[in-house]
Design a protein around this motif. Structure first.
Motif, mmCIF file in Angstrom:
data_model
loop_
_atom_site.group_PDB
_atom_site.id
_atom_site.type_symbol
_atom_site.label_atom_id
_atom_site.label_comp_id
_atom_site.label_asym_id
_atom_site.label_seq_id
_atom_site.Cartn_x
_atom_site.Cartn_y
_atom_site.Cartn_z
ATOM 1 N N ALA A 236 49.511 14.484 10.475
ATOM 2 C CA ALA A 236 48.101 14.287 11.003
ATOM 3 C C ALA A 236 48.029 15.020 12.306
ATOM 4 C CB ALA A 236 48.195 12.668 11.292
ATOM 5 N N GLN A 237 48.782 15.828 12.703
ATOM 6 C CA GLN A 237 48.861 16.274 13.950
ATOM 7 C C GLN A 237 48.389 15.429 15.313
ATOM 8 O OE1 GLN A 237 46.388 20.022 13.862
ATOM 9 N NE2 GLN A 237 47.736 21.078 12.697
ATOM 10 N N PRO A 238 49.450 14.291 15.350
ATOM 11 C CA PRO A 238 49.055 13.390 16.373
ATOM 12 C C PRO A 238 49.110 13.956 17.836
ATOM 13 C CG PRO A 238 50.971 13.226 15.418
ATOM 14 C CD PRO A 238 50.600 14.160 14.692
ATOM 15 N N ARG A 239 48.331 13.418 18.526
ATOM 16 C CA ARG A 239 48.506 13.784 20.101
ATOM 17 C C ARG A 239 49.894 13.060 20.622
ATOM 18 N NH1 ARG A 239 42.953 12.294 22.954
ATOM 19 N NH2 ARG A 239 43.188 10.652 21.179
ATOM 20 N N ILE A 240 50.067 11.756 20.075
ATOM 21 C CA ILE A 240 51.009 10.861 20.402
ATOM 22 C C ILE A 240 51.875 10.461 19.208
ATOM 23 C CG2 ILE A 240 52.054 8.860 21.663
ATOM 24 C CD1 ILE A 240 48.981 8.822 22.869
ATOM 25 N N LEU A 241 53.458 10.848 19.330
ATOM 26 C CA LEU A 241 54.483 10.454 18.355
ATOM 27 C C LEU A 241 55.166 9.251 18.867
ATOM 28 C CD1 LEU A 241 55.634 10.985 15.440
ATOM 29 C CD2 LEU A 241 57.126 12.701 16.526
ATOM 30 N N LEU A 242 55.206 8.220 18.091
ATOM 31 C CA LEU A 242 56.029 7.063 18.480
ATOM 32 C C LEU A 242 57.226 6.807 17.567
ATOM 33 C CD1 LEU A 242 53.096 4.467 19.463
ATOM 34 C CD2 LEU A 242 54.219 6.056 21.177
ATOM 35 N N LEU A 243 58.494 6.774 17.922
ATOM 36 C CA LEU A 243 59.383 6.688 16.941
ATOM 37 C C LEU A 243 60.202 5.376 17.620
ATOM 38 C CD1 LEU A 243 60.922 10.245 17.683
ATOM 39 C CD2 LEU A 243 59.445 9.461 15.644
ATOM 40 N N ASP A 244 60.105 4.444 16.369
ATOM 41 C CA ASP A 244 61.024 3.079 16.689
ATOM 42 C C ASP A 244 62.374 3.261 15.790
ATOM 43 O OD1 ASP A 244 61.492 0.617 17.107
ATOM 44 O OD2 ASP A 244 59.702 -0.145 16.472
ATOM 45 N N GLU A 245 63.311 3.422 16.431
ATOM 46 C CA GLU A 245 64.719 3.781 15.987
ATOM 47 C C GLU A 245 64.584 4.305 14.634
ATOM 48 O OE1 GLU A 245 67.375 0.699 17.180
ATOM 49 O OE2 GLU A 245 65.918 -0.662 17.663
ATOM 50 N N PRO A 246 63.943 5.503 14.287
ATOM 51 C CA PRO A 246 63.845 6.161 13.024
ATOM 52 C C PRO A 246 65.087 6.266 12.187
ATOM 53 C CG PRO A 246 63.639 7.658 14.861
ATOM 54 C CD PRO A 246 63.491 6.513 15.396
ATOM 55 N N PHE A 247 66.101 6.297 12.889
ATOM 56 C CA PHE A 247 67.607 6.684 12.036
ATOM 57 C C PHE A 247 68.622 5.409 11.721
ATOM 58 C CE2 PHE A 247 66.759 10.219 15.180
ATOM 59 C CZ PHE A 247 66.058 11.035 14.142
ATOM 60 N N ARG A 248 68.069 4.233 12.445
ATOM 61 C CA ARG A 248 68.913 2.987 12.312
ATOM 62 C C ARG A 248 69.456 2.867 11.006
ATOM 63 N NH1 ARG A 248 67.424 -2.495 15.563
ATOM 64 N NH2 ARG A 248 69.768 -3.522 15.266
ATOM 65 N N ALA A 249 68.418 2.893 10.045
ATOM 66 C CA ALA A 249 68.890 2.298 8.529
ATOM 67 C C ALA A 249 69.631 3.483 7.899
ATOM 68 C CB ALA A 249 67.790 1.830 7.719
ATOM 69 N N LEU A 250 69.875 4.418 8.409
ATOM 70 C CA LEU A 250 70.542 5.589 7.923
ATOM 71 C C LEU A 250 72.160 5.744 8.087
ATOM 72 C CD1 LEU A 250 67.782 8.195 8.450
ATOM 73 C CD2 LEU A 250 68.195 6.884 6.245
ATOM 74 N N ASP A 251 72.826 6.393 7.089
ATOM 75 C CA ASP A 251 74.550 6.584 7.354
ATOM 76 C C ASP A 251 74.632 7.815 8.486
ATOM 77 O OD1 ASP A 251 74.663 9.108 6.098
ATOM 78 O OD2 ASP A 251 74.745 7.986 4.341
ATOM 79 N N VAL A 252 75.691 7.659 9.134
ATOM 80 C CA VAL A 252 75.835 8.808 10.240
ATOM 81 C C VAL A 252 75.434 10.087 9.701
ATOM 82 C CG1 VAL A 252 77.400 10.005 11.772
ATOM 83 C CG2 VAL A 252 77.600 7.180 11.252
ATOM 84 N N ASP A 253 75.904 10.677 8.546
ATOM 85 C CA ASP A 253 75.608 12.044 8.173
ATOM 86 C C ASP A 253 74.204 12.513 8.072
ATOM 87 O OD1 ASP A 253 78.304 12.518 8.338
ATOM 88 O OD2 ASP A 253 78.866 12.445 6.312
ATOM 89 N N VAL A 254 73.658 11.563 7.393
ATOM 90 C CA VAL A 254 72.090 11.699 7.314
ATOM 91 C C VAL A 254 71.202 11.587 8.601
ATOM 92 C CG1 VAL A 254 69.896 10.578 5.922
ATOM 93 C CG2 VAL A 254 72.179 10.854 4.908
ATOM 94 N N ALA A 255 71.589 10.491 9.174
ATOM 95 C CA ALA A 255 70.967 10.389 10.733
ATOM 96 C C ALA A 255 71.262 11.781 11.686
ATOM 97 C CB ALA A 255 71.650 9.345 11.370
ATOM 98 N N GLY A 256 72.303 12.298 11.338
ATOM 99 C CA GLY A 256 72.735 13.593 12.387
ATOM 100 C C GLY A 256 71.816 14.790 11.477
ATOM 101 N N ARG A 257 71.900 14.888 10.370
ATOM 102 C CA ARG A 257 71.082 16.042 9.875
ATOM 103 C C ARG A 257 69.291 15.785 10.358
ATOM 104 N NH1 ARG A 257 74.494 15.239 5.432
ATOM 105 N NH2 ARG A 257 73.067 14.125 4.224
#
Length: 356
Positions: free
Chosen positions: A154-175
Motif C-alpha cells: 500500500a506504500q503507507p506513509r505510516i507503518l504501525l506494528l503492534d507486537e508483530p512477532f509475539r505469536a511466533l516461535d523464536v527462530d521464525v521471529a528472528g528471521r
C-alpha cells in the motif's frame, strides 16, 4: 506548512476513554519503539493514529498534512497508514497474490502498477512461490510474511506494528525481524512499533517512547534510554545483558576485544553488526575460572556493584568496557565474598546466548 515538508508524524492526544494523554513527534523515516506495561495505552495510541479510534482531543498530522483535529478527520482507509499486528488477519477467501494486491487495487492504480507492487513485495518477503495459496494453507511465519507484504504494497506513509512477532516461535521471529529490519532501511516511511521485547527495540528502533498509565513518561534514542533507564519498566527491559559488535563467523567481537559465543537466532553475515543477548540469571559467578567446559564464555570481572533485587542479588562488573550483570542468591554473595572491587569470573553457556 506545506504537504511536501518532512516534519514527521506529530501527535497530540487528550483522550478520556481509554485514558491517553501524549504529545510527541515521531521522526519522518525513523522507527520508534513504544514500550510500557500492559494497559498503559500503547495499542490505543496506534488505533488513534490509524483512525480506528476517534480519540477526543486528538490532533494528528503527518508531514504537515492534518489527519485529525481542527475540524478535520481523515478516515482510516485514506490516511496512508498500515497496521500490522501479531495476527496476520489475511482475507481467508483470497489468495496470497490477491491479499497483497488488495490495497493498491483499492487505490485504483493501473493494473500494471498493481502487478508490479505485488511482484516486488512478494519477492521482498520471499514468498513468491506461495502466491496461489490461500491463507489457510500457510504456516504462522508464512502468513506474517504475507501480511508484511500486504502492508507495504500500500506504500503507507505510516507503518504501525503492534507486537508483530509475539505469536511466533523464536527462530521464525528472528528471521522475520531480520527481514523487517532490511525493509525498513530505506526509511521511506515513519514506523511506530509496540513491543515488549528488548531485541525488537535494539535491532529495529532508532528511538524509544515509554508510556505508563496513559502518559508518555520518557523518550529519546534507544541506546541512551536503555543505558540510563528512568522508568521501572525500561529498567526491567534493559535488565538483559546486551553485547554489540561484529560477527566473525563464529562469535560476536565487541569493542575492547571482548568476544561472545552464542546461538544465532537469525541470519547473520560475516562482518555484520550483531548483538548478543543473555539474561543475568544465566551468568554463573566463580572465584577462579570454571573447569566445566560447557561454559564457552568466561570473563574476568572486577565487581562494580552489588544490588538487592527482590530475594536475589544483582552483581555488576565491567568486561572490556561492557557492563555485565549476574543474578545470584544471597547465599552466593556471602560464600563468594562478592563486594565492590572483588575479582571474579562470570561464565555463560553458549546455549544461553542468542545472537541477533
Amino acid at each position: 506548512m506545506t504537504a511536501g515538508m518532512r516534519d514527521g508524524l506529530r501527535v497530540s492526544i487528550d483522550n478520556v476513554l481509554p485514558p491517553l494523554r501524549i504529545e510527541h513527534t515521531f521522526a519522518s523515516g525513523g522507527t520508534t519503539a513504544v514500550v510500557g506495561p500492559n494497559g498503559a495505552g500503547k495499542t490505543t495510541l496506534l488505533r488513534v493514529i490509524a483512525g480506528l479510534l476517534r480519540g477526543s482531543g486528538a490532533q494528528i498530522a503527518v508531514d504537515g498534512v492534518v489527519l485529525s483535529g481542527a475540524g478535520a478527520f481523515v478516515p482510516a482507509h485514506r490516511r496512508g497508514v498500515a497496521l500490522l499486528s501479531q495476527d496476520a488477519r489475511l482475507f481467508p477467501h483470497l489468495s496470497v497474490h490477491a491479499n497483497v494486491a488488495f490495497a493498491p487495487a483499492a487505490q485504483r492504480l493501473p493494473r500494471a502498477e498493481v502487478a508490479a507492487r505485488v511482484t516486488r513485495w512478494l519477492a521482498a518477503v520471499e514468498v513468491s512461490d506461495l502466491a496461489d495459496r490461500k491463507p489457510g494453507e500457510l504456516s504462522g511465519g508464512q502468513a506474517q510474511r504475507v501480511a508484511i507484504a500486504r502492508a507495504l504494497a500500500a506504500q503507507p506513509r505510516i507503518l504501525l506494528l503492534d507486537e508483530p512477532f509475539r505469536a511466533l516461535d523464536v527462530d521464525v521471529a528472528g528471521r522475520l525481524r531480520a527481514l523487517l529490519r532490511d525493509l525498513l532501511d530505506d526509511r521511506s516511511r515513519t514506523t511506530i512499533m509496540v513491543t515488549h521485547d528488548v531485541v525488537d527495540v535494539v535491532t529495529l528502533a532508532d528511538s524509544l517512547v515509554v508510556i505508563d498509565d496513559g502518559r508518555a513518561v520518557d523518550s529519546g534514542p534507544v541506546a541512551a534510554l536503555l543505558a540510563n533507564p528512568a522508568n521501572a519498566f525500561v529498567a526491567r527491559l534493559a535488565g538483559l545483558n546486551l553485547v554489540s559488535g561484529t560477527w566473525d563467523g563464529s562469535r560476536v567481537v565487541a569493542g575492547g576485544g571482548m568476544t561472545v559465543v552464542g546461538m544465532v537466532a537469525e541470519p547473520v553475515v560475516e562482518g555484520g553488526h550483531v548483538t548478543a543477548v543473555f539474561a543475568p540469571e544465566a551468568v554463573a559467578v566463580f572465584r577462579s575460572p570454571p573447569e566445566d567446559a560447557s561454559f564457552r564464555n568466561v570473563f574476568a570481572v572486577e565487581v562494580g556493584q552489588v544490588i538487592p533485587h527482590g530475594d536475589r542479588i544483582m552483581v555488576r562488573g565491567n568486561v572490556d568496557g561492557q557492563t555485565i550483570s549476574a543474578e545470584v542468591t544471597r547465599a552466593a554473595v556471602s560464600e563468594l565474598a562478592l563486594v565492590a572491587g572483588a575479582e571474579v569470573f562470570f561464565a555463560v553457556k553458549a546455549s544461553a546466548v542468542r545472537v541477533y
